[in-house]
Motif scaffolding. Sequence first.
Motif, PDB file in Angstrom:
ATOM      1  N   ASP A 125       0.834  -1.212   0.000  1.00 15.80           N
ATOM      2  CA  ASP A 125       0.000   0.000   0.000  1.00 15.80           C
ATOM      3  C   ASP A 125       0.863   1.255   0.000  1.00 15.80           C
ATOM      4  N   TYR A 126       1.960   1.235   0.748  1.00 19.05           N
ATOM      5  CA  TYR A 126       2.832   2.396   0.834  1.00 19.05           C
ATOM      6  C   TYR A 126       3.420   2.743  -0.529  1.00 19.05           C
ATOM      7  N   PHE A 127       3.965   1.738  -1.209  1.00 25.41           N
ATOM      8  CA  PHE A 127       4.583   2.008  -2.499  1.00 25.41           C
ATOM      9  C   PHE A 127       3.554   2.424  -3.544  1.00 25.41           C
ATOM     10  N   ALA A 128       2.318   1.904  -3.388  1.00 28.51           N
ATOM     11  CA  ALA A 128       1.267   2.299  -4.344  1.00 28.51           C
ATOM     12  C   ALA A 128       0.904   3.770  -4.181  1.00 28.51           C
ATOM     13  N   GLU A 129       0.764   4.231  -2.928  1.00 28.87           N
ATOM     14  CA  GLU A 129       0.417   5.636  -2.689  1.00 28.87           C
ATOM     15  C   GLU A 129       1.600   6.566  -2.936  1.00 28.87           C
ATOM     16  N   GLU A 130       2.827   6.074  -2.624  1.00 27.85           N
ATOM     17  CA  GLU A 130       4.001   6.920  -2.790  1.00 27.85           C
ATOM     18  C   GLU A 130       4.214   7.312  -4.249  1.00 27.85           C
ATOM     19  N   SER A 131       3.837   6.422  -5.117  1.00 29.94           N
ATOM     20  CA  SER A 131       4.054   6.708  -6.540  1.00 29.94           C
ATOM     21  C   SER A 131       3.201   7.875  -7.033  1.00 29.94           C
ATOM     22  N   ARG A 132       2.120   8.237  -6.268  1.00 30.42           N
ATOM     23  CA  ARG A 132       1.227   9.296  -6.694  1.00 30.42           C
ATOM     24  C   ARG A 132       1.494  10.616  -5.960  1.00 30.42           C
ATOM     25  N   LEU A 133       2.410  10.660  -5.029  1.00 26.03           N
ATOM     26  CA  LEU A 133       2.660  11.848  -4.219  1.00 26.03           C
ATOM     27  C   LEU A 133       3.977  12.498  -4.597  1.00 26.03           C
ATOM     28  N   ASP A 134       4.080  13.799  -4.230  1.00 29.17           N
ATOM     29  CA  ASP A 134       5.332  14.486  -4.463  1.00 29.17           C
ATOM     30  C   ASP A 134       6.302  14.173  -3.326  1.00 29.17           C
ATOM     31  N   LEU A 135       7.491  14.687  -3.400  1.00 27.97           N
ATOM     32  CA  LEU A 135       8.547  14.345  -2.452  1.00 27.97           C
ATOM     33  C   LEU A 135       8.232  14.810  -1.031  1.00 27.97           C
ATOM     34  N   ASP A 136       7.595  16.013  -0.874  1.00 27.14           N
ATOM     35  CA  ASP A 136       7.300  16.506   0.484  1.00 27.14           C
ATOM     36  C   ASP A 136       6.276  15.640   1.191  1.00 27.14           C
ATOM     37  N   ALA A 137       5.286  15.140   0.461  1.00 23.38           N
ATOM     38  CA  ALA A 137       4.231  14.323   1.087  1.00 23.38           C
ATOM     39  C   ALA A 137       4.703  12.919   1.412  1.00 23.38           C
ATOM     40  N   CYS A 138       5.833  12.512   0.843  1.00 18.25           N
ATOM     41  CA  CYS A 138       6.314  11.115   1.081  1.00 18.25           C
ATOM     42  C   CYS A 138       6.724  10.909   2.535  1.00 18.25           C
ATOM     43  N   GLY A 139       7.282  11.957   3.189  1.00 16.28           N
ATOM     44  CA  GLY A 139       7.683  11.815   4.580  1.00 16.28           C
ATOM     45  C   GLY A 139       6.494  11.565   5.481  1.00 16.28           C
ATOM     46  N   ASP A 140       5.409  12.302   5.254  1.00 21.34           N
ATOM     47  CA  ASP A 140       4.206  12.066   6.054  1.00 21.34           C
ATOM     48  C   ASP A 140       3.664  10.664   5.812  1.00 21.34           C
ATOM     49  N   LEU A 141       3.687  10.237   4.551  1.00 13.14           N
ATOM     50  CA  LEU A 141       3.169   8.891   4.221  1.00 13.14           C
ATOM     51  C   LEU A 141       4.043   7.807   4.860  1.00 13.14           C
ATOM     52  N   ARG A 142       5.343   8.045   4.911  1.00 10.47           N
ATOM     53  CA  ARG A 142       6.268   7.060   5.496  1.00 10.47           C
ATOM     54  C   ARG A 142       5.989   6.873   6.984  1.00 10.47           C
ATOM     55  N   ARG A 143       5.708   8.051   7.657  1.00 10.26           N
ATOM     56  CA  ARG A 143       5.364   7.951   9.077  1.00 10.26           C
ATOM     57  C   ARG A 143       3.995   7.320   9.269  1.00 10.26           C
ATOM     58  N   LYS A 144       3.037   7.583   8.347  1.00 14.11           N
ATOM     59  CA  LYS A 144       1.709   7.001   8.465  1.00 14.11           C
ATOM     60  C   LYS A 144       1.766   5.478   8.436  1.00 14.11           C
ATOM     61  N   PHE A 145       2.537   4.948   7.548  1.00 10.96           N
ATOM     62  CA  PHE A 145       2.606   3.478   7.449  1.00 10.96           C
ATOM     63  C   PHE A 145       3.715   2.875   8.321  1.00 10.96           C
ATOM     64  N   ARG A 146       4.446   3.675   9.090  1.00 17.96           N
ATOM     65  CA  ARG A 146       5.480   3.197  10.009  1.00 17.96           C
ATOM     66  C   ARG A 146       6.500   2.317   9.275  1.00 17.96           C
ATOM     67  N   ILE A 147       6.952   2.826   8.157  1.00 17.14           N
ATOM     68  CA  ILE A 147       7.848   2.057   7.307  1.00 17.14           C
ATOM     69  C   ILE A 147       9.157   1.747   8.030  1.00 17.14           C
ATOM     70  N   ASP A 148       9.669   2.709   8.773  1.00 19.74           N
ATOM     71  CA  ASP A 148      10.941   2.470   9.475  1.00 19.74           C
ATOM     72  C   ASP A 148      10.824   1.332  10.490  1.00 19.74           C
ATOM     73  N   SER A 149       9.701   1.279  11.216  1.00 20.22           N
ATOM     74  CA  SER A 149       9.504   0.192  12.192  1.00 20.22           C
ATOM     75  C   SER A 149       9.363  -1.162  11.491  1.00 20.22           C
ATOM     76  N   VAL A 150       8.643  -1.112  10.372  1.00 18.36           N
ATOM     77  CA  VAL A 150       8.472  -2.361   9.617  1.00 18.36           C
ATOM     78  C   VAL A 150       9.806  -2.879   9.140  1.00 18.36           C
ATOM     79  N   LEU A 151      10.610  -2.000   8.578  1.00 13.16           N
ATOM     80  CA  LEU A 151      11.925  -2.423   8.098  1.00 13.16           C
ATOM     81  C   LEU A 151      12.808  -2.917   9.239  1.00 13.16           C
ATOM     82  N   ALA A 152      12.707  -2.302  10.409  1.00 13.58           N
ATOM     83  CA  ALA A 152      13.502  -2.738  11.559  1.00 13.58           C
ATOM     84  C   ALA A 152      13.062  -4.116  12.061  1.00 13.58           C
ATOM     85  N   ASP A 153      11.766  -4.434  11.946  1.00 13.98           N
ATOM     86  CA  ASP A 153      11.265  -5.726  12.424  1.00 13.98           C
ATOM     87  C   ASP A 153      11.518  -6.859  11.445  1.00 13.98           C
TER      88      ASP A 153
END
Length: 451
Positions: free
Chosen positions: A242-270
């Motif tokens: 879902d993250y990569f699907a939405e990221e492809s439609r957003l600009d660079l500034d909105a990607c940081g908010d989306l990354r925090r929304k989906f907790r990508i860093d925590s997912v990658l750490a786990d």
Amino acid sequence: MTADRRERPDNILALAGSGLDAELSDNQESVWRDVVKRVDEVYSDLLRYEADLERKNAELEEAQSFISSVIASVSDILVVCDDKGLVLQANPAFVALLGQSEKELTGQPLLNLVVTEDRELARRHLCSGNRGAASDCELRFFATQGHSDVMAINFSARFDHSGRCVGSVLTGRPIGELRRAYQSLHSAHLDLQQAQRKLIEQEKMASLGRLVAGVAHELNNPISFVYGNVHVLDRYRRTLTDYFAEESRLDLDACGDLRRKFRIDSVLADLEPLIEGTLEGAKRISEIVKNLRRISFNRAHEAQRIDVERLVTTAIQWAARAKKNRAEIDLTVAPGLAVSGNEGQIHQIVVNLVDNAIDAVRERKDPRIEVRAGLAGDEIEISVADNGPGIADIAFDKMFEPFFTTKTVGEGTGLGLWISYAIAREHGGSITASNRERGGATFVLRLPAGS
């Protein structure tokens, strides 16, 4: 003249002392008395010799009767032959075997009494017997009803008083029945070996059955967290999708908010610990299955190098998991120990010894078991000691017998130690048992050290 004839005395001396000697001169009378005395001595010697001869003749007849009765009572056949192979004498056993009288047998060539197929063999041994050499063979004779049973015959030389070989003596007994008995015994031995192998397999299956509960519990742990990890990984997969699907439609500034929304860093750490845990669980399951396969397959003729430390550790774990009561098990194994043989069978021995030790200490408040493995000369010694009640005196002579057990009905078959002892013997080793001075018992498994 007839009227003047005197009565004769009873013996010669009386005659010498009668009145008839009145007409003799003194010298003639003296000579006559000496002659009569000598004749009387000879006559007395003759009487004594006759008595001795009669006594010796009676002894000879008694000895001959004794020898004849002994020969007649012997169940083995006995035949006396001359140097030409003619029968001189045969005992009643041989007479009964051939169905002919001794008179009919006397004078016959021995070879004519032997069946045609065995005559050449009999001739060779008969010739060797006549040369003074003893020999043995197996022959058959013409009996009353066809051929006799196979008989073990011994040919021995017969000598006269001068030491010259004058014939041979044959002795023998039927061995057909004995041979059939040996064949039956051999068949029974093979059946017993087959039954023993079946009992070993049945005991192995029973041991596996007792271990299933512990193995199933051990398998549940890694399977449960593998199953849970896979579910988490699947959830993470959907999040990342879902993250990569939405990221492809957003600009660079909105990607940081989306990354925090989906907790990508925590997912990658786990992801890394989840994958490591899953691999660890799969590896543990693989090891458990490998151990099951190792002791389940029957490879009686396949010898392999066995790591003693790994074998003993696995056996302790398996025996302990199958028991409800727990005991403190102290394990000490010298490094680098190895034996050669069938790993599944040796594993079964150690499991049986540890299993018995755990049963022995179940009534103790501080149950302890000591397992030691070390090198003693050219042998590997694996000892299992407990602090239980020890071995009763009556059990020492019976503990390795099949179906002997001190456990209650339903707890033991009485085959564990017997099968373990048989396996140890097959591997060139042994099992011994003794009581400890401070209480408890010790069982020692000795096996040749492997290269």
